[in-house]
Write an enzyme that holds these catalytic residues in place. Structure first.
Site, PDB file in Angstrom:
ATOM      1  N   HIS A 140       0.853  -1.193   0.000  1.00 24.05           N
ATOM      2  CA  HIS A 140       0.000   0.000   0.000  1.00 24.05           C
ATOM      3  C   HIS A 140       0.884   1.238   0.000  1.00 24.05           C
ATOM      4  O   HIS A 140       2.108   1.159   0.057  1.00 24.05           O
ATOM      5  CB  HIS A 140      -0.965   0.023   1.198  1.00 24.05           C
ATOM      6  CG  HIS A 140      -0.351   0.374   2.512  1.00 24.05           C
ATOM      7  ND1 HIS A 140      -1.086   0.836   3.575  1.00 24.05           N
ATOM      8  CD2 HIS A 140       0.941   0.339   2.951  1.00 24.05           C
ATOM      9  CE1 HIS A 140      -0.291   1.073   4.609  1.00 24.05           C
ATOM     10  NE2 HIS A 140       0.925   0.763   4.260  1.00 24.05           N
TER      11      HIS A 140
ATOM     12  N   GLU B 190       0.133  -4.269  11.691  1.00 24.57           N
ATOM     13  CA  GLU B 190       0.827  -3.861  10.473  1.00 24.57           C
ATOM     14  C   GLU B 190       2.315  -4.191  10.596  1.00 24.57           C
ATOM     15  O   GLU B 190       2.979  -4.528   9.622  1.00 24.57           O
ATOM     16  CB  GLU B 190       0.636  -2.358  10.254  1.00 24.57           C
ATOM     17  CG  GLU B 190       1.123  -1.875   8.912  1.00 24.57           C
ATOM     18  CD  GLU B 190       0.805  -0.414   8.702  1.00 24.57           C
ATOM     19  OE1 GLU B 190       0.149  -0.096   7.707  1.00 24.57           O
ATOM     20  OE2 GLU B 190       1.193   0.411   9.552  1.00 24.57           O
TER      21      GLU B 190
ATOM     22  N   ASP C  37      -4.490 -10.822   0.300  1.00 25.40           N
ATOM     23  CA  ASP C  37      -3.149 -11.415   0.279  1.00 25.40           C
ATOM     24  C   ASP C  37      -2.455 -11.219  -1.071  1.00 25.40           C
ATOM     25  O   ASP C  37      -3.034 -11.522  -2.121  1.00 25.40           O
ATOM     26  CB  ASP C  37      -3.240 -12.909   0.612  1.00 25.40           C
ATOM     27  CG  ASP C  37      -1.873 -13.511   0.882  1.00 25.40           C
ATOM     28  OD1 ASP C  37      -1.006 -12.794   1.421  1.00 25.40           O
ATOM     29  OD2 ASP C  37      -1.660 -14.689   0.545  1.00 25.40           O
ATOM     30  N   HIS C  38      -1.233 -10.696  -1.005  1.00 33.98           N
ATOM     31  CA  HIS C  38      -0.429 -10.389  -2.194  1.00 33.98           C
ATOM     32  C   HIS C  38      -1.116  -9.383  -3.110  1.00 33.98           C
ATOM     33  O   HIS C  38      -0.936  -9.408  -4.335  1.00 33.98           O
ATOM     34  CB  HIS C  38      -0.052 -11.670  -2.958  1.00 33.98           C
ATOM     35  CG  HIS C  38       0.995 -12.464  -2.247  1.00 33.98           C
ATOM     36  ND1 HIS C  38       0.724 -13.186  -1.111  1.00 33.98           N
ATOM     37  CD2 HIS C  38       2.317 -12.615  -2.484  1.00 33.98           C
ATOM     38  CE1 HIS C  38       1.842 -13.768  -0.690  1.00 33.98           C
ATOM     39  NE2 HIS C  38       2.826 -13.431  -1.497  1.00 33.98           N
TER      40      HIS C  38
ATOM     41  N   HIS D 297       4.978   0.247  -0.654  1.00 34.69           N
ATOM     42  CA  HIS D 297       5.797  -0.554   0.256  1.00 34.69           C
ATOM     43  C   HIS D 297       4.885  -1.648   0.801  1.00 34.69           C
ATOM     44  O   HIS D 297       3.665  -1.569   0.668  1.00 34.69           O
ATOM     45  CB  HIS D 297       6.382   0.299   1.390  1.00 34.69           C
ATOM     46  CG  HIS D 297       5.335   0.884   2.287  1.00 34.69           C
ATOM     47  ND1 HIS D 297       4.665   2.047   1.993  1.00 34.69           N
ATOM     48  CD2 HIS D 297       4.816   0.451   3.464  1.00 34.69           C
ATOM     49  CE1 HIS D 297       3.787   2.308   2.961  1.00 34.69           C
ATOM     50  NE2 HIS D 297       3.851   1.346   3.863  1.00 34.69           N
TER      51      HIS D 297
ATOM     52  N   HIS E 299       3.802  -4.839   3.815  1.00 39.50           N
ATOM     53  CA  HIS E 299       3.786  -5.282   5.209  1.00 39.50           C
ATOM     54  C   HIS E 299       3.403  -6.757   5.268  1.00 39.50           C
ATOM     55  O   HIS E 299       2.669  -7.249   4.417  1.00 39.50           O
ATOM     56  CB  HIS E 299       2.757  -4.503   6.033  1.00 39.50           C
ATOM     57  CG  HIS E 299       3.060  -3.048   6.163  1.00 39.50           C
ATOM     58  ND1 HIS E 299       3.995  -2.549   7.021  1.00 39.50           N
ATOM     59  CD2 HIS E 299       2.531  -1.978   5.525  1.00 39.50           C
ATOM     60  CE1 HIS E 299       4.030  -1.228   6.913  1.00 39.50           C
ATOM     61  NE2 HIS E 299       3.153  -0.847   6.008  1.00 39.50           N
TER      62      HIS E 299
ATOM     63  N   CYS F 126       5.906   6.399   4.120  1.00 41.14           N
ATOM     64  CA  CYS F 126       4.688   5.645   3.791  1.00 41.14           C
ATOM     65  C   CYS F 126       3.969   6.219   2.577  1.00 41.14           C
ATOM     66  O   CYS F 126       3.109   5.565   1.997  1.00 41.14           O
ATOM     67  CB  CYS F 126       3.728   5.633   4.978  1.00 41.14           C
ATOM     68  SG  CYS F 126       4.384   4.710   6.364  1.00 41.14           S
TER      69      CYS F 126
HETATM   70 NI    NI Z   1       2.609   1.003   5.423  1.00 36.64          NI
END
Ligand code: NI
Length: 139
Positions: free
Chosen positions: A14, A128, A79-80, A39, A41, A33
């Site tokens: 995200h 996160e 997911d992914h 990036h 998580h 961010c």
């Molecule tokens: Ni983030």
């Protein structure tokens, strides 16, 4: 009253970016961010159900069924994926953990009666990072 929880895991990308603001303001508020090229998580999602045990099974909710439900309704969609662009229920929202837990709550709260008549959704907790998490109790 008992609280019973299931942990699931997903990876997602995200960025935190408010399109109403300039690039400079986004960087000022969100720091790295806001990085344009995303990036990622490793998220841990903990879903807690509360209630009294079904006298026939001793379960508030069958954790196998809860896991299957969370995976089918939430994890599959996240997911992914890129939370800003790939996830229908996040369209038009800032891709923060806060907004994400509220949407996850809505999905699971609607589906939970399908797998238990003794448990109600109590909490969605989303990590996160190992140190940063958000909890939502439905209000
Ligand atoms: Ni983030």
């Amino acid at each position: 009253m008992l609280h019973i929880s299931r942990k699931e895991h997903f990876n997602a990308a995200h960025k935190l970016y408010n399109p109403q603001w300039s690039k400079e303001k986004n960087v000022e508020v969100f720091g790295p961010c806001a990085n344009e090229n995303w990036h990622g998580h490793n998220f841990d999602l903990i879903v807690t159900v509360k209630g009294k045990p079904d006298p026939d099974t001793g379960f508030v909710v069958d954790l196998k069924k809860l896991s299957t439900l969370i995976r089918a309704e939430v994890i599959e969609k996240l997911d992914h994926k890129n939370l800003n662009t790939d996830v229908d229920f996040m369209h038009g929202k800032l891709a923060s953990c806060e907004n994400l837990v509220v949407e996850i709550w809505k999905i699971l709260d609607a589906k939970l009666p399908g797998i238990t008549s003794f448990g109600k959704l109590h909490c969605i907790r989303l990590y996160e990072t190992p140190r940063n998490y958000v909890e939502y109790f439905g209000e």
